[in-house]
Design a protein around this motif. Structure first.
Motif, PDB file in Angstrom:
ATOM      1  N   ARG A 107      -5.182  -1.318  -5.838  1.00 43.40           N
ATOM      2  CA  ARG A 107      -6.451  -0.684  -6.504  1.00 43.40           C
ATOM      3  C   ARG A 107      -7.195   0.501  -5.260  1.00 43.40           C
ATOM      4  O   ARG A 107      -7.711   1.450  -5.844  1.00 43.40           O
ATOM      5  N   GLU A 108      -6.860  -0.117  -4.134  1.00 42.18           N
ATOM      6  CA  GLU A 108      -7.357   0.823  -3.189  1.00 42.18           C
ATOM      7  C   GLU A 108      -6.625   2.188  -2.920  1.00 42.18           C
ATOM      8  O   GLU A 108      -7.338   3.159  -2.544  1.00 42.18           O
ATOM      9  N   LYS A 113       0.863  -1.248   0.161  1.00 46.82           N
ATOM     10  CA  LYS A 113       0.023   0.016   0.062  1.00 46.82           C
ATOM     11  C   LYS A 113       0.942   1.285  -0.062  1.00 46.82           C
ATOM     12  O   LYS A 113       0.417   2.191  -0.828  1.00 46.82           O
ATOM     13  N   SER A 162      -6.399  -5.915  -4.809  1.00 46.76           N
ATOM     14  CA  SER A 162      -6.956  -5.242  -4.248  1.00 46.76           C
ATOM     15  C   SER A 162      -6.616  -4.246  -3.414  1.00 46.76           C
ATOM     16  O   SER A 162      -6.875  -2.972  -3.249  1.00 46.76           O
ATOM     17  N   HIS A 163      -5.138  -4.538  -2.802  1.00 48.72           N
ATOM     18  CA  HIS A 163      -4.489  -3.316  -1.960  1.00 48.72           C
ATOM     19  C   HIS A 163      -4.082  -2.229  -2.923  1.00 48.72           C
ATOM     20  O   HIS A 163      -4.171  -1.082  -2.572  1.00 48.72           O
TER      21      HIS A 163
END
Length: 280
Positions: A124-125, A59, A121-122
């Motif tokens: 795109r977050e 992230k 997911s991480h």
């Protein structure tokens, strides 16, 4: 800035993953106006995925890229000749540049052991980057390499058009995880488009088929695929078949290859010039 990136590279080549991440974090804290080049970001991502706190670090990488309105445009590509040659001419906008950055991180993640869905997911977050054809190709290959047939099917069904490179990446992924039946299903779909496998991918398939199904079956499959698209018969594939035939003492395979050589010796479209010792 260049010296700090050089320090990251040095730690990476020394095999010191935690030091790679720590050195990169110090670079980020310095708030340079330039963005780290893609080779450095790939190194940091690879090392991060090998660490327990991989989600947090990943992230951080995504947020770092998101701090730049145009991360790719703010990289000094003279520090990274590979990127300069491969990408710079094709990136025309900040949006395309963000996608290139995302793809490079996914490319690394696809070869790691962490759950790919979690990685996606991480990222795109924290990183707003659109998917392009290359993104889907990377994901197809990564899911196939993980043996996730359901996710591969889901992605193919969701895509309007699968590129030949997407099919190829999927086939190679399934071959590498030893799912030959799945690889052949995708190969059939590729051949139906009128395209063939690149020599390197066909050679991988043949080598796996030779061990699993035997050299004669692998030879039949090789010739069938090449005939379907008038493709060049890869010499490395023939060599692998011959080597296995010698190990198994199957002279019929060698005789069949002799016949194929004679059949194709006058056809310029199919150059089968084996470098195997049998033909020296």
């Amino acid at each position: 800035f260049a010296l700090k990136m050089k320090a990251v590279r040095a730690e990476f080549h020394a095999g010191n993953g935690p030091a790679v991440v720590d050195t990169w974090r110090k670079l980020v804290e310095a708030n340079f106006r330039e963005c780290c080049t893609l080779d450095v970001l790939r190194m940091v991502t690879q090392c991060a995925l090998e660490m327990d706190e991989w989600e947090t670090i990943l992230k951080e990488v995504g947020r770092y890229l998101a701090t730049f309105p145009d991360p790719f445009g703010m990289m000094n590509h003279s520090y990274d000749e590979q990127t300069k040659k491969k990408f710079i001419s094709g990136v025309k906008s900040a949006e395309q540049g963000r996608t290139v950055c995302l793809n490079q991180l996914l490319y690394v993640a696809g070869r790691a052991t962490r759950p790919l869905d979690g990685v996606v997911s991480h990222l795109r977050e924290v990183l707003d980057a659109a998917y392009n054809d290359e993104t889907y190709e990377i994901l197809l290959g990564a899911y196939a390499m993980a043996g996730d047939e359901a996710r591969v099917t889901e992605m193919i069904n969701a895509m309007q058009i699968v590129s030949p490179r997407g099919y190829t990446a999927t086939i190679v992924g399934f071959v590498r995880c030893k799912k030959l039946d799945s690889a052949r299903k995708i190969l059939k779909m590729l051949l139906e488009t009128g395209c063939g496998l690149p020599p390197y991918a066909l050679t991988e398939l043949v080598k796996a088929s030779t061990v699993t199904d035997g050299p004669m079956a692998a030879l039949d499959e090789l010739m069938e695929v090449c005939s379907a698209t008038a493709a060049v018969v890869p010499t490395e594939g023939i060599a692998a078949i011959l080597d296995e035939a010698v190990k198994r003492v199957e002279p019929a395979v060698c005789d069949r290859i002799d016949e194929i050589v004679v059949e194709h010796k006058d056809r310029k479209s199919t150059r089968l010039n084996s470098s195997h010792p049998r033909y020296l």
